[in-house]
Design a protein around this motif. Sequence first.
Motif, short mmCIF file in Angstrom:
data_model
loop_
_atom_site.label_atom_id
_atom_site.label_comp_id
_atom_site.label_asym_id
_atom_site.label_seq_id
_atom_site.Cartn_x
_atom_site.Cartn_y
_atom_site.Cartn_z
N MET A 1 9.64 -29.91 8.59
CA MET A 1 9.60 -29.07 7.37
C MET A 1 8.72 -27.85 7.65
SD MET A 1 7.07 -31.30 4.84
CE MET A 1 7.91 -32.86 5.07
N ASP A 2 9.03 -26.76 7.00
CA ASP A 2 8.22 -25.57 7.24
C ASP A 2 6.89 -25.69 6.48
OD1 ASP A 2 8.60 -24.72 4.53
OD2 ASP A 2 10.47 -23.72 5.09
N ASP A 3 5.97 -24.79 6.83
CA ASP A 3 4.63 -24.87 6.26
C ASP A 3 4.64 -24.76 4.75
OD1 ASP A 3 4.05 -24.93 8.89
OD2 ASP A 3 2.95 -23.02 8.98
N LYS A 4 5.52 -23.93 4.22
CA LYS A 4 5.57 -23.75 2.76
C LYS A 4 5.98 -25.04 2.06
CE LYS A 4 6.51 -18.76 2.65
NZ LYS A 4 7.47 -17.70 2.24
N GLU A 5 6.88 -25.79 2.68
CA GLU A 5 7.34 -27.04 2.09
C GLU A 5 6.20 -28.06 2.01
OE1 GLU A 5 9.56 -30.12 0.46
OE2 GLU A 5 9.93 -27.94 0.52
N LEU A 6 5.42 -28.16 3.08
CA LEU A 6 4.30 -29.10 3.09
C LEU A 6 3.25 -28.72 2.05
CD1 LEU A 6 3.43 -31.66 4.62
CD2 LEU A 6 2.09 -30.21 6.15
N LEU A 7 2.97 -27.43 1.95
CA LEU A 7 2.00 -26.96 0.96
C LEU A 7 2.51 -27.18 -0.46
CD1 LEU A 7 0.86 -23.66 2.72
CD2 LEU A 7 -0.49 -25.75 2.43
N LYS A 8 3.84 -27.05 -0.61
CA LYS A 8 4.46 -27.30 -1.92
C LYS A 8 4.29 -28.76 -2.32
CE LYS A 8 8.92 -26.95 -4.31
NZ LYS A 8 10.37 -26.64 -4.15
N ARG A 9 4.46 -29.66 -1.35
CA ARG A 9 4.30 -31.09 -1.63
C ARG A 9 2.84 -31.42 -1.94
NH1 ARG A 9 8.70 -34.73 1.59
NH2 ARG A 9 10.33 -33.17 1.78
#
Length: 474
Positions: A36-44
């Motif tokens: 997953m891209d960094d934005k996805e992890l931060l979103k989670r």
Amino acid sequence: MLLTNYQTDSFYDEMFSEEGGIRQSYHILKSRIEGMDDKELLKRKASAEKALLSLGITFNVYGDEEEEERIMPFDIIPRIVTSFEWKKMEEGLKQRIRALNLFIQDIYGDENIIKDGVIPAEIVYSSSGYLKECKGIKPPKGIWIHITGTDLVRDGDGQMLVLEDNLRCPSGVSYVLENREVMKKTFPELFASLSVRPIYDYPIRLRGMLEHLSDKPNPNIGVLTPGIYNSAYYEHSFLASRMGVPLVEGTDLTVRDDKLYMRTTKGLKQVDVLYRRIDDTFMDPKAFRKDSLLGVPGIFEVFKKGNVALANAPGTGVADDKVIYSYVPDFIKYYLGEEPIIPNVPTYLCSREKDLKYVCENIGNLVVKAANGAGGYGMIIGPVASEKEKEEFVEKVKADPRNYIAQPVLSLSRIPTLIEDKLEGRHVDLRPFILYGEEIYVMPGGLTRVALRRGSLVVNSSQGGGSKDTWVMG
């Protein structure tokens, strides 16, 4: 990628080996993070924090006038423990609890361990947790310590050690249960691909353990809280709700004819088992602190006569004493005839002249703790203390050597932790929760506390620490 520039530095990292390779237990997690891209992890991460905020999981910080109630920080990168590692931890914790229970039973009974010279009498009697009023008491089923939270740490070589025992009113299990539910929603695909041992049944097991303490088929159980201003009030109400039993304060209870009753809208109702989240000396103003407004006058006499079971039993605080902690390996050998499965952290007792001299001369390289301190208070970490702080602490220790211990500064293991928008190694410990009823049960996992400040070794929430979910593999 968040893991691309991750640095293990010189510490034992639980996800990466010294050579930079991924440890076997973390392979799937690493591939998911990289998928997953960094934005996805931060979103989670943001989603998880929002979920915890909506649940209202809070704790109070005493002495903080600006912000008494806080949300405990939570990190979404889980800690993974293999089934092999867990088996040893589980066996070691069960061994330790058996020995501690036998020790408490002994010192309030025949005192054989003192007579045989394993531990000096003055060490036991001078402990603030020792209650002479408990002498001769025999709690239901011979169990003193029903709920324990034992703190474990992994040192720079990866060895698991016992840092301390918490036997009076150990807290934090509500965070463990709520963190797990949030993680299931944050990483549903990971739970589908990994065999993580469940922990949802802890409240059911807790209630079953409490029921075991009574001979009645359907005993009336309550959870005694000091009230809404206590630092762990959320947990008290959480556990009462999950067990389906009343949450009560001292004013809700009364003693009549040597029995304990709860005031209800339908009149008085006898209480058979009470899970108390209140310290021993505040429990009964007739028996202990006369100024206590939190307890129940006469409850100790009811307990002594066997008309109510109390978990944990009064007097267990003696084994929370960090000086007595240093003798637990001796207890294991004395009572069980076994070698400790999980060793203690090497400990200096300032009451010993030789140890006191060493501690005073080397305080800059040691962690010195008050025997009954908690929450990261009453201690000094030598390498980060100023000269003035060290000098003042030496004087404290010299003035009251019995009440201080010292330990080497451990290079606590680290785990990748999401700090702002990157993954960095942070130091952790682990508090598994143990129930002692018909048998001893160790919750698979526990509360992983993480020091969120860079370089900090203090994981306590009151000192800026957070928590992680702990996954024990099936």
